[in-house]
Design a protein around this motif. Structure first.
Motif, PDB file in Angstrom:
ATOM      1  N   ASP A  76       2.006 -80.532 -21.005  1.00 15.67           N
ATOM      2  CA  ASP A  76       2.777 -80.726 -21.845  1.00 15.67           C
ATOM      3  C   ASP A  76       3.165 -79.913 -23.099  1.00 15.67           C
ATOM      4  OD1 ASP A  76       3.723 -83.150 -20.210  1.00 15.67           O
ATOM      5  OD2 ASP A  76       2.755 -84.446 -21.354  1.00 15.67           O
ATOM      6  N   GLN A  77       1.919 -79.540 -23.450  1.00 14.28           N
ATOM      7  CA  GLN A  77       1.696 -78.863 -24.976  1.00 14.28           C
ATOM      8  C   GLN A  77       2.244 -77.170 -24.463  1.00 14.28           C
ATOM      9  OE1 GLN A  77      -2.011 -79.192 -26.866  1.00 14.28           O
ATOM     10  NE2 GLN A  77      -1.627 -81.381 -27.330  1.00 14.28           N
ATOM     11  N   LEU A  78       2.224 -76.987 -23.270  1.00  9.34           N
ATOM     12  CA  LEU A  78       2.074 -75.494 -22.789  1.00  9.34           C
ATOM     13  C   LEU A  78       3.298 -75.307 -21.935  1.00  9.34           C
ATOM     14  CD1 LEU A  78      -1.605 -75.065 -21.860  1.00  9.34           C
ATOM     15  CD2 LEU A  78      -0.274 -73.966 -23.754  1.00  9.34           C
ATOM     16  N   ARG A  79       4.158 -76.225 -21.785  1.00  6.61           N
ATOM     17  CA  ARG A  79       5.417 -76.206 -21.336  1.00  6.61           C
ATOM     18  C   ARG A  79       6.304 -75.042 -21.835  1.00  6.61           C
ATOM     19  NH1 ARG A  79       6.071 -79.650 -16.951  1.00  6.61           N
ATOM     20  NH2 ARG A  79       4.965 -81.522 -17.322  1.00  6.61           N
ATOM     21  N   GLU A  80       6.627 -75.183 -23.076  1.00  2.46           N
ATOM     22  CA  GLU A  80       7.358 -73.917 -23.864  1.00  2.46           C
ATOM     23  C   GLU A  80       6.906 -72.657 -23.666  1.00  2.46           C
ATOM     24  OE1 GLU A  80       5.697 -74.126 -28.493  1.00  2.46           O
ATOM     25  OE2 GLU A  80       6.700 -75.681 -27.871  1.00  2.46           O
ATOM     26  N   HIS A  81       5.678 -72.309 -23.160  1.00  2.00           N
ATOM     27  CA  HIS A  81       4.860 -71.044 -22.710  1.00  2.00           C
ATOM     28  C   HIS A  81       4.977 -70.768 -21.420  1.00  2.00           C
ATOM     29  CE1 HIS A  81       3.623 -70.817 -26.685  1.00  2.00           C
ATOM     30  NE2 HIS A  81       2.838 -71.975 -26.735  1.00  2.00           N
ATOM     31  N   GLY A  82       5.820 -71.466 -20.534  1.00  2.00           N
ATOM     32  CA  GLY A  82       6.164 -71.201 -19.249  1.00  2.00           C
ATOM     33  C   GLY A  82       5.273 -71.965 -18.240  1.00  2.00           C
TER      34      GLY A  82
END
Length: 125
Positions: free
Chosen positions: A20-26
């Motif tokens: 969830d925390q890394l979704r914005e990083h692909g």
């Protein structure tokens, strides 16, 4: 990025929380996080807390190879979630000798203490 998130965390994180925390990083799939965690655990940068099915960044500089007799244990506060990593070469050697004396060949050992940290105990008192 997975290691950065774990190092910045105030407590252990599950693979799905990391996703969830890394979704914005692909990151889109749990497998991406699990692969990164597998490498980080193997290389000794991250520990898996079995009782929580979660991960923490290693807080002590030490060798995690099987040939090193250093024992690592974790004290996990059930109130605030704080994890304290403890490591001791003498205790590790004693445990290796004890288990080895039975003829048992250990592949993995996880020692976790669950309870209340000093800060939470002081608040409750």
């Amino acid at each position: 990025m997975v290691l950065d998130k774990l190092e910045a965390a105030r407590g252990p994180l599950s693979a799905y929380t990391l996703l969830d925390q890394l979704r914005e990083h692909g990151f889109r799939a749990p497998l991406q996080v699990y692969r990164a965690l597998e490498v980080l655990v193997k290389d000794g940068f991250v520990h898996r807390l079995e009782s929580l099915n979660a991960f923490v960044a290693c807080s002590e500089p030490h060798d995690h190879s099987h040939h090193n007799h250093r024992m690592t244990a974790f004290a996990i506060c059930d109130t605030c979630g704080q994890v304290i990593e403890m490591s001791d070469e003498l205790v590790g050697k004693q445990l290796d000798d004890w288990v080895g004396s039975t003829g048992f060949v250990a592949k993995k050992a996880v020692i976790e203490f669950r309870g209340t940290c000093a800060k939470c105990a002081a608040i409750a008192a």
